[in-house]
Design a protein around this motif. Structure first.
Motif, PDB file in Angstrom:
ATOM      1  N   UNK A  10      29.908  -7.300 -12.891  1.00 49.31           N
ATOM      2  CA  UNK A  10      29.096  -6.537 -11.560  1.00 49.31           C
ATOM      3  C   UNK A  10      28.994  -5.082 -11.768  1.00 49.31           C
ATOM      4  N   UNK A  11      27.690  -4.250 -10.727  1.00 52.87           N
ATOM      5  CA  UNK A  11      27.629  -2.840 -11.323  1.00 52.87           C
ATOM      6  C   UNK A  11      28.242  -2.270 -10.010  1.00 52.87           C
ATOM      7  N   UNK A  12      28.492  -1.069  -9.619  1.00 52.74           N
ATOM      8  CA  UNK A  12      28.439  -0.080  -8.924  1.00 52.74           C
ATOM      9  C   UNK A  12      28.093   0.634  -7.549  1.00 52.74           C
ATOM     10  N   UNK A  51      27.335   1.187 -14.073  1.00 52.31           N
ATOM     11  CA  UNK A  51      28.595   1.419 -14.699  1.00 52.31           C
ATOM     12  C   UNK A  51      28.672   0.507 -13.576  1.00 52.31           C
ATOM     13  N   UNK A  52      29.697   0.270 -14.661  1.00 47.00           N
ATOM     14  CA  UNK A  52      30.305  -1.593 -13.956  1.00 47.00           C
ATOM     15  C   UNK A  52      31.439  -1.542 -13.271  1.00 47.00           C
ATOM     16  N   UNK A  78      31.289 -12.027   2.099  1.00 49.94           N
ATOM     17  CA  UNK A  78      30.413 -11.092   2.143  1.00 49.94           C
ATOM     18  C   UNK A  78      30.280  -9.493   1.031  1.00 49.94           C
ATOM     19  N   UNK A  79      32.016  -9.650   1.217  1.00 53.04           N
ATOM     20  CA  UNK A  79      32.087  -8.546   0.203  1.00 53.04           C
ATOM     21  C   UNK A  79      31.601  -8.782  -1.787  1.00 53.04           C
ATOM     22  N   UNK A  80      31.903 -10.066  -1.765  1.00 52.21           N
ATOM     23  CA  UNK A  80      31.975  -9.860  -3.074  1.00 52.21           C
ATOM     24  C   UNK A  80      30.404 -11.072  -4.365  1.00 52.21           C
ATOM     25  N   UNK A  81      30.031 -11.227  -3.068  1.00 46.03           N
ATOM     26  CA  UNK A  81      28.450 -11.761  -3.800  1.00 46.03           C
ATOM     27  C   UNK A  81      27.570 -11.521  -4.158  1.00 46.03           C
ATOM     28  N   UNK A  82      27.743 -10.495  -4.468  1.00 43.91           N
ATOM     29  CA  UNK A  82      26.485  -9.457  -4.386  1.00 43.91           C
ATOM     30  C   UNK A  82      26.399  -8.774  -6.343  1.00 43.91           C
ATOM     31  N   UNK A  83      25.416  -8.530  -6.831  1.00 45.39           N
ATOM     32  CA  UNK A  83      25.649  -8.553  -7.573  1.00 45.39           C
ATOM     33  C   UNK A  83      25.929  -6.866  -8.282  1.00 45.39           C
TER      34      UNK A  83
END
Ligand SMILES: O=C(O)CCC(=O)C(=O)O
Ligand SMILES: [Fe+2]
Length: 371
Positions: free
Chosen positions: A115-117, A122-123, A344-349
């Motif tokens: 995932x990007x930040x 940037x990954x 909520x924290x992690x299931x995003x791209x």
């Protein structure tokens, strides 16, 4: 050589772990209190320790523990096992059991660079293996699916149980601080119970300086931990900072390594139980100093999370009542809180900054991201 076929898995050799060198850069270090648990079982030992801890936790919620009964050799061996796992196992073997964020499930392997930040290209750079408790609930689903864990089970289990025992002692001290029955928190966190506790091996993969610059050098943004308590086996490679309150506002300070120590931080659930009298600590990880950034930043943790049957509510503590902090709020399931937060924290791209945004379950709320 990496191993590719899980069905013909052979155990790797595990070379001894060498600690990286400490930085010579002058960093601004936080002033951490150290609690020596050696006297825990002595008469009036717990009471004296609770007094010491009480001072420490009202400041920052971060403190160091020594005299915890886990030898330096045992810790070194776990760092060695973590390093060898990441370096020797093929992607196919590592992925035999991966985290399942859609379900808030944080057990097993998580690959880096997926995932990007902060909305850039940037990954995110963390690779980790989260090892559940060895209490029978997770053998089929997690432990036996990762041949490495299955093979090194006896020593990893022993380390997991010893880490948990350190946490149990701290839970007793927290209960004493709040003038609650000694096992008030320990009963909500039992090794035998189903919970999302995990022992974690965590490896940050260095990124080019120009990529880090796009993220203001954040390797992990400011956050509080999702469970009850985090044990961080002393980390030599700098980068971890806590957000401390000063007279003129907030300041980020570095956490210094403590020889043979465990750095502990209070997490959200204990903050909720105590209406933030026990402070869920805000911390982040930055790109390490130049003389360390080339060393792999390998971390070893034990994350304690509320048990499946636990109910989070503000504890009926005489101390909280005296301070006007007690409220009779509807309880929230501890496991539901943790799983919702992981999801909520992690299931995003992309991992966003989310500065100041709130995350709420029932009447319990935290801030999602800190600048
Ligand atoms: O890597 C570290 O030092 C801290 C990591 C951390 O804060 C976390 O994983 O919650
Ligand atoms: Fe954290």
């Amino acid at each position: 050589m990496t191993q590719t076929d899980p069905s013909v898995w052979t155990p790797p050799t595990v070379p001894e772990w060498e600690y990286p060198k400490e930085t010579t850069e002058r960093l601004e270090w936080a002033d951490l209190s150290t609690i020596d648990l050696t006297s825990f079982n002595e008469p009036s030992g717990k009471k004296a320790l609770a007094e010491q801890l009480s001072q420490a936790i009202q400041k920052d919620g971060f403190f160091a523990v020594v005299g915890h009964g886990i030898s330096k050799d045992e810790v070194k061996r776990q760092f060695a096992l973590g390093k060898t796992f990441f370096e020797s196992q093929s992607n196919e073997v590592k992925r035999q059991r991966v985290v399942d964020f859609d379900d808030g499930d944080y057990f097993g392997y998580k690959a880096p660079f997926e995932k990007t930040m902060f909305g850039t290209d940037v990954k995110e750079n963390v690779e980790l293996l989260n090892v559940p408790k060895f209490n029978g609930f997770f053998d089929d689903d997690v432990i036996n699916r990762i041949p490495y864990l299955n093979h090194f089970r006896s020593e990893i289990e022993s380390f997991s149980r010893k880490s948990f025992e350190v946490a149990r002692k701290l839970f007793v001290l927290f209960a004493i601080i709040l003038e609650l029955p000694e096992n008030y928190f320990a009963d909500q966190h039992r090794y035998e119970d189903y919970s999302d506790d995990h022992l974690r091996y965590m490896l940050y993969h260095p990124r080019p300086a120009e990529d880090d610059a796009k993220l203001d050098n954040n390797w992990a943004r400011g956050h509080t931990d999702f469970g009850s308590l985090t044990l961080l086996f002393s980390q030599v490679v700098a980068g971890l900072q806590i957000r401390t309150e000063t007279e003129s506002g907030y300041e980020w300070k570095h956490i210094r390594p403590v020889d043979g120590g465990i750095i502990c931080n209070i997490a959200d659930a204990l903050g909720f139980y105590s209406n933030n009298y026990l402070k869920s600590t805000v911390h982040r990880v930055l790109r390490p100093p130049d003389d360390q950034v080339g060393s792999r930043r390998l971390g070893l943790f034990y994350f304690v999370r509320p048990g499946k049957g636990s109910q989070i509510e503000i504890a009926p503590s005489p101390v909280l009542k005296k301070l006007g902090l007690y409220r009779d709020l509807p309880a929230v399931s501890g496991q539901h809180y943790v799983r919702s937060r992981v999801k909520q924290y992690h299931t995003k791209t992309t991992y966003d900054r989310n500065y100041g945004e709130k995350f709420r379950v029932g009447d319990f709320e935290i801030i999602d991201g800190y600048e």
